[in-house]
Design an enzyme around this catalytic site. Structure first.
Site, short mmCIF file in Angstrom:
data_model
loop_
_atom_site.label_atom_id
_atom_site.label_comp_id
_atom_site.label_asym_id
_atom_site.label_seq_id
_atom_site.Cartn_x
_atom_site.Cartn_y
_atom_site.Cartn_z
N GLU A 46 0.69 -4.76 -1.38
CA GLU A 46 1.76 -5.70 -1.70
C GLU A 46 1.21 -7.12 -1.80
OE1 GLU A 46 5.15 -8.01 0.83
OE2 GLU A 46 4.57 -6.01 1.50
N ASP A 50 1.45 -9.06 -5.34
CA ASP A 50 2.22 -10.31 -5.43
C ASP A 50 1.44 -11.35 -6.24
OD1 ASP A 50 4.28 -12.32 -4.55
OD2 ASP A 50 2.56 -13.15 -3.50
N GLU A 121 5.72 -4.61 -5.77
CA GLU A 121 4.49 -5.42 -5.73
C GLU A 121 3.29 -4.55 -5.36
OE1 GLU A 121 6.18 -9.85 -4.61
OE2 GLU A 121 5.53 -8.54 -2.99
#
Length: 228
Positions: A46, A50, A121
């Site tokens: 993640e 991102d 993400e």
């Protein structure tokens, strides 16, 4: 649970190393109940996803639109926030493949929305590691950038915090201040209650699974109470 190949079909990409995708689908809470599970939880993916997502969206906006930096910053925020990413998760039916604890699996509220957004993400991070930048870019363009026309038409890029700040500065000559009033829950499922203050005291409150979302909810509350 459906086979992971169904998710690959939904995404439109076949992973060379499916371990990346399995990790992207593994929530921290699942490991608490399944310590023998051989894959790590998705928080590192993640973190990577991102950054990849923000770069791809920024690059796409820069190459496509001649608008000022401030406008494109607002558009980007509307494309990468948790509400939009949870919507993308629905488009690819990601919820059907998430590995969660029994408790988390029962919770279908705002906390689930946040988990879904983080998982999107993580999938982007997994795509980047497994198939490279172009594969991640194709996913983002197909499922996220195609939401931009609706965002521009509905002007939903003007988020509540920005609107409250504009109204407060124009009407009162002050800048809103946000304070965490309360937080609760385990680290992987935190909740926050935030208050927003103007010159005459507490103007609104809001809760959410992140400080940012709680701030948005508090700003919405303040705008509604002031009828701005």
């Amino acid at each position: 649970m459906p086979e992971i190949t169904e998710l690959e079909n939904n995404i439109g990409a076949t992973f060379k190393n499916k371990d990346f995708l399995q990790s992207a689908l593994t929530h921290r809470s699942y490991l608490n109940e399944n310590p023998a599970w051989k894959f790590d939880h998705n928080e590192r993916l993640e973190f990577l996803g991102d950054a990849v997502l923000e770069l791809i969206v920024t690059e796409n906006l820069y190459a496509t639109y001649p608008n000022p930096e401030g406008e494109m910053t607002n558009w980007r925020a509307a494309l990468v926030n948790s509400v939009m990413l949870a919507h993308v998760a629905t488009k690819i039916k990601l919820n059907d493949f998430l590995l969660l604890s029994r408790g988390e699996a029962k919770d279908m509220g705002r906390a689930r929305q946040y988990i879904l957004a983080n998982a999107v993400e993580a999938v982007i991070g997994a795509l980047y590691l497994d198939r490279g930048y172009d594969a991640a870019r194709q996913f983002v363009v197909k499922f996220i950038m195609d939401e931009l026309p609706a965002i521009l038409e509905g002007k939903s890029y003007r988020d509540s915090k920005s609107r409250l700040q504009e109204e407060a500065q124009e009407r009162l000559g002050v800048t809103p201040s946000y304070t965490v009033l309360e937080d609760w829950g385990p680290d992987h499922a935190k909740n926050f209650r935030v208050g927003v203050t103007l010159d005459d005291g507490l103007a609104g409150e809001g809760s959410g699974p992140s400080k940012q979302e709680a701030q948005q909810a508090a700003a919405e509350d303040a705008l509604a109470k002031r009828d701005w």
